[in-house]
Enzyme design. Structure first.
Site, PDB file in Angstrom:
ATOM      1  N   TYR A 165      -0.451  -7.474  -2.043  1.00 34.52           N
ATOM      2  CA  TYR A 165      -1.490  -6.455  -1.845  1.00 34.52           C
ATOM      3  C   TYR A 165      -2.119  -6.055  -3.182  1.00 34.52           C
ATOM      4  O   TYR A 165      -3.346  -5.966  -3.315  1.00 34.52           O
ATOM      5  CB  TYR A 165      -0.841  -5.250  -1.156  1.00 34.52           C
ATOM      6  CG  TYR A 165      -1.746  -4.092  -0.835  1.00 34.52           C
ATOM      7  CD1 TYR A 165      -2.608  -4.142   0.256  1.00 34.52           C
ATOM      8  CD2 TYR A 165      -1.696  -2.922  -1.589  1.00 34.52           C
ATOM      9  CE1 TYR A 165      -3.416  -3.053   0.571  1.00 34.52           C
ATOM     10  CE2 TYR A 165      -2.492  -1.831  -1.276  1.00 34.52           C
ATOM     11  CZ  TYR A 165      -3.348  -1.900  -0.199  1.00 34.52           C
ATOM     12  OH  TYR A 165      -4.137  -0.819   0.122  1.00 34.52           O
ATOM     13  N   LYS A 169      -6.018  -6.533  -4.325  1.00 37.19           N
ATOM     14  CA  LYS A 169      -6.821  -5.353  -4.622  1.00 37.19           C
ATOM     15  C   LYS A 169      -7.352  -5.380  -6.055  1.00 37.19           C
ATOM     16  O   LYS A 169      -8.479  -4.944  -6.318  1.00 37.19           O
ATOM     17  CB  LYS A 169      -5.993  -4.077  -4.391  1.00 37.19           C
ATOM     18  CG  LYS A 169      -5.697  -3.793  -2.921  1.00 37.19           C
ATOM     19  CD  LYS A 169      -6.958  -3.709  -2.088  1.00 37.19           C
ATOM     20  CE  LYS A 169      -6.737  -3.118  -0.711  1.00 37.19           C
ATOM     21  NZ  LYS A 169      -7.970  -3.132   0.106  1.00 37.19           N
TER      22      LYS A 169
END
Length: 304
Positions: A165, A169
């Site tokens: 993640y 991001k």
């Protein structure tokens, strides 16, 4: 400057619930026609149904707005292109794209499978690129566009158990910075939202008393500003619990070592000067870093 929308059309991905739903409702409240995109899957990316998106469309229509539901998978180019084509057929154009769709598959890196890695990166990073690519030339032709990526403090600063993640991001902030350079002369402005808000992805991660303070609506007001007619450009807006701040990347002045003195030992010896915050700068393109070092060479400015 003012927060206005002149007959605008927006696509909001992952808008069937949580933050995306809040974004869609906030834009619709200001007269923006909204495409509510949501695959309708679970937090880990499995399953799918357009029911969630259709429910948000009904909410928008009940408040007098215009909207349509779409269940395209943001990782599938053909589905995304069909969504954009359908939007243009229905509303005539696409002015705004909010890349909000995301999933979580949290595990420590030692326990994470590459399938977990690939899927999370595919939805957040590739999905945002796929949707942006589908509207990019259309926005260039119209000489107008507002695009928002959705990053996270995990991507800026790290968070245990979120290597997949966090990497996705962080990649979105780099994607945004380069797109800004390519879209500037077409009035395509690209910004990034870094939200802290209650959603399906944060349930169970924080105590209830904390989650109660993380309402999605104030975050969406920050999003509204990032995509309005007079939007800023190339910013990362952190928003949560009614707070707003900018995340910025600065580079220290550092030093240059002369030829023959560029050794690991001299890097260690000059570490204090290399790491010093004095004179830090925020660059707007990658060439500025190289220019700094090369200028010192030309001027024979070397650390002793």
């Amino acid at each position: 400057m003012s927060v206005e929308f002149n007959n605008r059309v927006a696509i909001v991905t992952g808008a069937g619930g949580g933050l995306g739903r809040s974004h869609a409702l906030a834009l619709a409240a200001r007269g923006v026609k909204v495409v509510v995109n949501d695959l309708g899957g679970s937090v880990d990316g499995t399953g799918g149904s357009e029911t969630m998106a259709q429910s948000v469309v009904k909410e928008i229509e009940a408040m007098g707005g215009e909207a349509m539901a779409n269940g395209a998978n943001v990782t599938k180019q053909d589905e995304v292109e069909a969504m954009v084509a359908e939007t243009i057929e229905r509303f005539g154009k696409v002015d705004i794209l909010v890349n909000n769709a995301g999933i979580l598959r949290d595990r420590s890196f030692s326990k994470m499978t590459m399938e977990d890695w690939d899927l999370v990166v595919a939805v957040h990073l590739k999905g945002s690129a796929t949707c942006t690519k589908a509207v990019w030339n259309h926005m260039k032709e119209n000489k107008y566009g507002r695009i928002v990526m959705t990053t996270s403090s995990s991507g800026m600063y790290g968070n245990f158990g979120q290597t997949n993640y966090g990497a996705a991001k962080a990649g979105l902030s780099g994607f945004m910075r380069t797109l800004c350079l390519e879209g500037a002369k077409y009035d395509i402005r690209i910004n990034t939202l870094s939200p802290t808000a209650r959603s399906r992805m944060t349930e169970g991660l924080m105590p209830e008393e904390i989650l109660a303070q993380l309402r999605v609506e104030p975050v969406s007001q920050g999003l509204v500003y990032l995509v309005c007619d007079d939007a800023p450009n190339r910013v990362i807006l952190a928003a949560g619990a009614g707070g707003y701040a900018l995340t910025k990347v600065f580079e220290t002045q550092g030093i240059n070592l002369s030829e023959g003195n560029a050794t690991a030992e001299n890097v260690e010896a000059h570490w204090g000067a290399i790491a010093s915050n004095e004179g830090m700068e925020e660059y707007t393109n990658g060439g500025q870093q190289g220019a700094k070092f090369l200028t010192r060479i030309a001027n024979k400015e070397f650390a002793k």
